[in-house]
Scaffold this motif. Structure first.
Motif, PDB file in Angstrom:
ATOM      1  N   LEU A   1       0.956  -1.217   0.088  1.00 36.30           N
ATOM      2  CA  LEU A   1      -0.045  -0.715  -0.124  1.00 36.30           C
ATOM      3  C   LEU A   1       1.241   1.303   0.136  1.00 36.30           C
ATOM      4  CD1 LEU A   1      -3.511  -0.825   2.344  1.00 36.30           C
ATOM      5  CD2 LEU A   1      -2.867  -1.013  -0.554  1.00 36.30           C
ATOM      6  N   PRO A   2       1.476   1.607   0.865  1.00 37.19           N
ATOM      7  CA  PRO A   2       2.642   2.484   0.873  1.00 37.19           C
ATOM      8  C   PRO A   2       3.551   3.112  -0.296  1.00 37.19           C
ATOM      9  CG  PRO A   2       3.017   1.174   2.600  1.00 37.19           C
ATOM     10  CD  PRO A   2       2.535   0.555   1.686  1.00 37.19           C
ATOM     11  N   ALA A   3       3.688   1.645  -0.689  1.00 37.87           N
ATOM     12  CA  ALA A   3       4.975   2.175  -2.475  1.00 37.87           C
ATOM     13  C   ALA A   3       3.649   2.654  -3.361  1.00 37.87           C
ATOM     14  CB  ALA A   3       5.491   0.909  -3.253  1.00 37.87           C
ATOM     15  N   ILE A   4       2.513   1.661  -3.278  1.00 37.89           N
ATOM     16  CA  ILE A   4       1.645   1.980  -4.138  1.00 37.89           C
ATOM     17  C   ILE A   4       0.977   3.473  -4.341  1.00 37.89           C
ATOM     18  CG2 ILE A   4      -0.805   1.546  -5.086  1.00 37.89           C
ATOM     19  CD1 ILE A   4      -0.169  -1.239  -4.207  1.00 37.89           C
ATOM     20  N   GLU A   5       0.182   3.601  -3.078  1.00 38.03           N
ATOM     21  CA  GLU A   5       0.196   5.000  -2.861  1.00 38.03           C
ATOM     22  C   GLU A   5       1.313   6.313  -3.569  1.00 38.03           C
ATOM     23  OE1 GLU A   5      -2.483   8.104  -1.953  1.00 38.03           O
ATOM     24  OE2 GLU A   5      -3.039   6.488  -1.596  1.00 38.03           O
ATOM     25  N   GLU A   6       2.220   5.910  -2.923  1.00 33.11           N
ATOM     26  CA  GLU A   6       3.703   7.191  -3.690  1.00 33.11           C
ATOM     27  C   GLU A   6       3.442   6.985  -4.804  1.00 33.11           C
ATOM     28  OE1 GLU A   6       8.638   7.395  -2.940  1.00 33.11           O
ATOM     29  OE2 GLU A   6       6.787   5.922  -1.498  1.00 33.11           O
ATOM     30  N   ALA A   7       3.265   6.064  -5.432  1.00 34.27           N
ATOM     31  CA  ALA A   7       3.299   5.755  -7.102  1.00 34.27           C
ATOM     32  C   ALA A   7       1.868   6.920  -7.491  1.00 34.27           C
ATOM     33  CB  ALA A   7       3.407   4.734  -7.323  1.00 34.27           C
ATOM     34  N   PHE A   8       1.299   6.081  -6.694  1.00 30.25           N
ATOM     35  CA  PHE A   8      -0.392   6.701  -7.322  1.00 30.25           C
ATOM     36  C   PHE A   8      -0.626   7.421  -6.547  1.00 30.25           C
ATOM     37  CE2 PHE A   8       1.188   2.724  -9.710  1.00 30.25           C
ATOM     38  CZ  PHE A   8       1.252   3.485 -11.260  1.00 30.25           C
ATOM     39  N   PRO A   9      -0.989   7.864  -5.780  1.00 33.51           N
ATOM     40  CA  PRO A   9      -1.202   9.086  -5.153  1.00 33.51           C
ATOM     41  C   PRO A   9      -3.252   9.218  -4.872  1.00 33.51           C
ATOM     42  CG  PRO A   9      -0.058  10.444  -6.003  1.00 33.51           C
ATOM     43  CD  PRO A   9       0.163   9.218  -6.231  1.00 33.51           C
ATOM     44  N   GLY A  10      -4.265   8.766  -3.801  1.00 29.60           N
ATOM     45  CA  GLY A  10      -4.943   8.381  -4.015  1.00 29.60           C
ATOM     46  C   GLY A  10      -6.248   7.608  -4.190  1.00 29.60           C
ATOM     47  N   THR A  11      -5.190   6.796  -4.455  1.00 31.49           N
ATOM     48  CA  THR A  11      -5.747   5.068  -5.122  1.00 31.49           C
ATOM     49  C   THR A  11      -5.867   4.156  -3.388  1.00 31.49           C
ATOM     50  OG1 THR A  11      -3.349   3.978  -5.923  1.00 31.49           O
ATOM     51  CG2 THR A  11      -5.000   5.930  -8.062  1.00 31.49           C
ATOM     52  N   THR A  12      -5.389   4.705  -2.571  1.00 31.87           N
ATOM     53  CA  THR A  12      -5.879   3.462  -1.490  1.00 31.87           C
ATOM     54  C   THR A  12      -6.210   4.394  -0.249  1.00 31.87           C
ATOM     55  OG1 THR A  12      -3.921   3.586  -0.020  1.00 31.87           O
ATOM     56  CG2 THR A  12      -3.489   2.522  -2.508  1.00 31.87           C
ATOM     57  N   GLY A  13      -6.502   3.289   0.507  1.00 28.77           N
ATOM     58  CA  GLY A  13      -6.951   3.788   1.564  1.00 28.77           C
ATOM     59  C   GLY A  13      -7.621   2.614   2.659  1.00 28.77           C
ATOM     60  N   PRO A  14      -7.951   2.473   4.088  1.00 28.08           N
ATOM     61  CA  PRO A  14      -8.086   1.328   5.304  1.00 28.08           C
ATOM     62  C   PRO A  14      -8.608   0.415   4.347  1.00 28.08           C
ATOM     63  CG  PRO A  14      -9.507   3.722   5.291  1.00 28.08           C
ATOM     64  CD  PRO A  14      -8.958   4.004   3.792  1.00 28.08           C
ATOM     65  N   GLN A  15      -9.548  -0.018   3.400  1.00 28.49           N
ATOM     66  CA  GLN A  15      -9.562  -1.249   2.390  1.00 28.49           C
ATOM     67  C   GLN A  15      -8.784  -1.645   1.505  1.00 28.49           C
ATOM     68  OE1 GLN A  15     -11.995  -2.728   4.528  1.00 28.49           O
ATOM     69  NE2 GLN A  15     -12.504  -0.725   5.411  1.00 28.49           N
ATOM     70  N   GLY A  16      -7.207  -0.716   1.661  1.00 30.43           N
ATOM     71  CA  GLY A  16      -6.697  -1.118   1.111  1.00 30.43           C
ATOM     72  C   GLY A  16      -6.861  -0.649  -0.436  1.00 30.43           C
ATOM     73  N   VAL A  17      -6.139  -1.193  -1.019  1.00 30.40           N
ATOM     74  CA  VAL A  17      -6.109  -0.765  -3.172  1.00 30.40           C
ATOM     75  C   VAL A  17      -7.384  -0.303  -3.791  1.00 30.40           C
ATOM     76  CG1 VAL A  17      -6.121  -0.970  -5.240  1.00 30.40           C
ATOM     77  CG2 VAL A  17      -4.097  -2.001  -3.293  1.00 30.40           C
ATOM     78  N   ASP A  18      -8.307   0.892  -3.983  1.00 29.24           N
ATOM     79  CA  ASP A  18      -9.126   1.061  -4.384  1.00 29.24           C
ATOM     80  C   ASP A  18      -9.239   0.985  -5.743  1.00 29.24           C
ATOM     81  OD1 ASP A  18     -11.757   2.736  -6.082  1.00 29.24           O
ATOM     82  OD2 ASP A  18     -11.683   4.228  -4.171  1.00 29.24           O
ATOM     83  N   ARG A  19      -9.381  -0.124  -6.590  1.00 27.91           N
ATOM     84  CA  ARG A  19      -9.620  -0.404  -7.606  1.00 27.91           C
ATOM     85  C   ARG A  19      -9.930   0.285  -8.412  1.00 27.91           C
ATOM     86  NH1 ARG A  19      -7.138  -6.231  -8.012  1.00 27.91           N
ATOM     87  NH2 ARG A  19      -6.748  -6.458  -5.849  1.00 27.91           N
ATOM     88  N   PRO A  20     -11.015   0.063  -8.318  1.00 26.79           N
ATOM     89  CA  PRO A  20     -11.035   1.532 -10.019  1.00 26.79           C
ATOM     90  C   PRO A  20     -10.419   3.160  -9.976  1.00 26.79           C
ATOM     91  CG  PRO A  20     -14.175   0.531  -8.286  1.00 26.79           C
ATOM     92  CD  PRO A  20     -12.021   0.367  -7.262  1.00 26.79           C
TER      93      PRO A  20
END
Length: 200
Positions: free
Chosen positions: A51-70
């Motif tokens: 999650l941290p690496a994905i959020e850093e690369a794609f801001p706003g795409t993760t949250g408490p439930q993990g990756v927001d797939r859409p």
């Protein structure tokens, strides 16, 4: 088969071919199955390691439930560079989980790696043989279009991104046909397991 090293069978098949059902049949026969999709879901789910690496690369795409797939899907859809960036985050982590799984089952004669995009994304080099799950096109279409939210257009798009079934069958070491009854498919899986573990 060499003693002390598991024989690794790569399991793949296009959408709607029944790969998940066949993977469950292998597991039901006591064969350890590494599910690449499940590993990705775990890594990207709530509290997932990526999650941290994905959020850093794609801001706003993760949250408490993990990756927001859409949201993540929208961020990488149609953008080859973005998709490559995401794959650089995900693939090594899945690879590490696969190695750990292999180490955990080092004494097992046979292991299945369930990898949906085995031919599309590479990975066949890491397995001893490939089994392709296949069914007639009309059975595939009927199964896929019965899925919630699936449309004929979406199905056509997915097929475009996948190596055609005929090519997969041609490149396979073994083919499991799911266009038959469940009992026949189960028998074919059992026969293959016995053959690969030297029980026949």
């Amino acid at each position: 088969m060499s003693a002390g090293k598991p024989y690794i069978l790569g399991l793949t098949g296009s959408i709607g071919m029944g790969k998940s059902a066949v993977a469950a049949m292998f597991a039901g026969l006591g064969v350890p199955v590494f599910d690449a999709d499940a590993a990705v879901h775990q890594l990207q789910g709530p509290g997932g390691a990526l999650l941290p690496a994905i959020e850093e690369a794609f801001p706003g795409t993760t949250g408490p439930q993990g990756v927001d797939r859409p949201k993540l899907g929208a961020a990488v859809f149609g953008d080859k560079d973005a998709l490559k960036r995401l794959e650089k985050i995900v693939h090594p982590a899945v690879g590490a989980m696969r190695q750990a799984f292999l180490a955990e089952h080092a004494e097992t004669p046979l292991i299945v790696f369930d990898i949906p995009l085995l031919f599309e994304k590479g990975g066949w080099e890491q397995v001893d043989a490939v089994v392709v799950v296949s069914a007639p096109p009309e059975a595939q279409r009927e199964r896929v279009l019965a899925r919630p939210g699936m449309t004929a257009e979406k199905f056509a798009q997915i097929l475009k991104l996948q190596v055609p079934d005929a090519e997969k069958r041609a490149r396979a070491d073994y083919v499991i046909d799911t266009g038959t009854s469940l009992a026949e498919t189960r028998h074919a899986v059992q026969h293959l397991v016995h053959r690969l573990t030297g029980r026949e």
